[in-house]
Design a protein around this motif. Structure first.
Motif, PDB file in Angstrom:
ATOM      1  N   SER A   1      -1.147 -13.435   0.192  1.00 36.79           N
ATOM      2  CA  SER A   1      -1.512 -12.133   0.741  1.00 36.79           C
ATOM      3  C   SER A   1      -1.306 -12.182   2.248  1.00 36.79           C
ATOM      4  N   GLY A   2      -1.067 -11.056   2.846  1.00 35.00           N
ATOM      5  CA  GLY A   2      -0.821 -11.007   4.275  1.00 35.00           C
ATOM      6  C   GLY A   2      -0.638  -9.576   4.715  1.00 35.00           C
ATOM      7  N   ASP A   3       0.095  -9.410   5.793  1.00 30.56           N
ATOM      8  CA  ASP A   3       0.370  -8.055   6.257  1.00 30.56           C
ATOM      9  C   ASP A   3       1.745  -8.000   6.896  1.00 30.56           C
ATOM     10  N   ILE A   4       2.377  -6.842   6.774  1.00 28.53           N
ATOM     11  CA  ILE A   4       3.673  -6.564   7.386  1.00 28.53           C
ATOM     12  C   ILE A   4       3.503  -5.371   8.316  1.00 28.53           C
ATOM     13  N   GLU A   5       3.675  -5.617   9.628  1.00 23.85           N
ATOM     14  CA  GLU A   5       3.509  -4.571  10.633  1.00 23.85           C
ATOM     15  C   GLU A   5       2.148  -3.879  10.510  1.00 23.85           C
TER      16      GLU A   5
ATOM     17  N   SER B   1       0.842  -1.193   0.000  1.00 24.89           N
ATOM     18  CA  SER B   1       0.000   0.000   0.000  1.00 24.89           C
ATOM     19  C   SER B   1       0.879   1.245   0.000  1.00 24.89           C
ATOM     20  N   THR B   2       0.263   2.364  -0.365  1.00 26.01           N
ATOM     21  CA  THR B   2       0.985   3.640  -0.324  1.00 26.01           C
ATOM     22  C   THR B   2       1.415   3.965   1.096  1.00 26.01           C
ATOM     23  N   GLU B   3       0.598   3.599   2.073  1.00 25.13           N
ATOM     24  CA  GLU B   3       0.944   3.852   3.472  1.00 25.13           C
ATOM     25  C   GLU B   3       2.203   3.085   3.881  1.00 25.13           C
ATOM     26  N   PHE B   4       2.378   1.884   3.333  1.00 28.32           N
ATOM     27  CA  PHE B   4       3.573   1.087   3.638  1.00 28.32           C
ATOM     28  C   PHE B   4       4.827   1.797   3.130  1.00 28.32           C
ATOM     29  N   LEU B   5       4.754   2.346   1.921  1.00 30.35           N
ATOM     30  CA  LEU B   5       5.897   3.075   1.378  1.00 30.35           C
ATOM     31  C   LEU B   5       6.204   4.297   2.221  1.00 30.35           C
TER      32      LEU B   5
END
Length: 370
Positions: free
Chosen positions: A310-314, A217-221
């Protein structure tokens, strides 16, 4: 009486002899360390003592000194016996010696090393900082060196125990082996795969550097930029993408003229043959390191497949493109290793040790030109 002049052989070319003794010494050291750890001695590098293991040391995160120390001591003692037998070129049990040697080499080089140690091994100019060089990380690097010793010792024993030259692998009959013939036939295709594979990683990193949220996602960047001072994060992504692109370009040399004859713009070397040991050594080490990184990343692959990649990082969602580097590195490492072996088979000359010539009767395209 005629006197035969003995041609001096560099220490490097005597690797079939000294790698067995190096593996033996390495095994002695870790057998002693294992006994010390099992009895409560200090310096145990795994488990709770590895404070930097979070997120990158899952494999040995639960290891304890009594158990892991005992296993290390037992493997070290078995290694001393096995390496000694290989050094003496014992006739048997050949299958058991080879099985132990290759298993230990794979364990030490491909399985145990964690990502942080592999990053330092592959990208020392980027990741080699003092705060990362703690004892657990150094231990992983030492394990990899021991694995290389074991691979060399086992390969030399495997060749010598079937009456082949330990240095070049040729047998007295000079017959082409099936694996060698297959690689000479498909080596170019495999090299193309090795050239293309690193772009699976480079494209993702390049996209992030250009603020394109590939697989994230843009938020991750934005989180990455704020944690790495903005420009620093983008610079790191560009460097990593550039190094993979550079690796892809260098791989092209395995099937091109400039990979066998130094190009004209290299003053002092132009027109001279490229020593085959130069690209073979560095490409082999790169193939091992890249494969190890891919295997390290792939430890969570079953869970990723179950979740549809698919998943999530932090807390930030990530998609399939985020995990593209995992298969890219695995394919890259294996293909680069096979491409390097094909290059070696195609270019090898008469062996200075056994005096046997080309086993396949196929000259290099470059060397056959007038």
């Amino acid at each position: 009486m005629a006197v035969t002049q003995r041609i001096p052989v560099p220490v490097w070319n005597r690797w079939p002899t000294w790698t067995a003794y190096a593996a033996l010494l390495w095994s002695v050291i870790y057998a002693v360390l294992g006994i010390s750890w099992a009895l409560g001695g200090g310096g145990f590098p795994f488990g709770a003592n590895d404070i930097n293991a979070e997120g990158q040391g899952e494999l040995l995160a639960e290891a304890t000194a009594p158990v892991a120390g005992s296993i290390t001591a037992a493997l070290g003692a078995a290694g001393v016996v096995t390496a000694g037998a290989m050094a003496r070129r014992a006739r048997g049990p050949r299958a058991m010696l080879l099985g132990f040697g290759w298993s230990v080499a794979a364990l030490l080089v491909l399985v145990l090393p964690e990502v942080r140690a592999l990053n330092i091994a592959l990208f020392p100019l980027i990741f080699l900082t003092l705060d990362k060089m703690d004892w657990p990380t150094m231990n992983f690097l030492i394990l990899m060196v021991g694995g290389i010793f074991w691979a060399g010792a086992t390969l030399a024993y495997q060749r010598a125990s079937r009456s082949a030259c330990a240095n070049c692998g040729r047998v007295a009959t000079d017959r082409t082996g099936r694996a060698e013939a297959w690689l000479l036939r498909w080596g170019r295709v495999i090299t193309y795969v090795a050239i293309a594979a690193p772009w699976g990683y480079a494209v993702v990193r390049l996209a992030w550097a250009l603020d394109i949220p590939a697989g994230v996602s843009t938020e991750f960047l934005r989180r990455m930029e704020s944690a790495n001072d903005g420009a620093g994060a983008k610079g790191m992504e560009l460097v990593l993408a550039g190094m993979c692109a550079g690796g892809s370009l260098l791989t092209v040399g395995l099937i091109q003229r400039w990979g066998e004859i130094w190009p004209r713009w290299l003053v002092g070397l132009a027109g001279r043959p490229v020593p085959s040991a130069f690209p073979v050594t560095f490409a082999s080490l790169a193939a091992v390191g890249v494969t190890a990184v891919g295997l390290s990343w792939a430890r969570g692959l079953p869970g990723l497949i179950a979740n549809g990649f698919s998943g999530d990082i932090e807390g930030y969602p990530v998609g399939p493109l985020f995990y593209l580097p995992i298969p890219a590195f695995l394919i890259w490492g294996v293909a680069l290793g096979l491409a390097t072996l094909a290059y070696y088979y195609r270019r090898r000359d008469d062996c200075v040790h056994c005096r046997r010539g080309e086993a396949v009767g196929v000259a290099s395209p470059v060397r056959s030109r007038p």
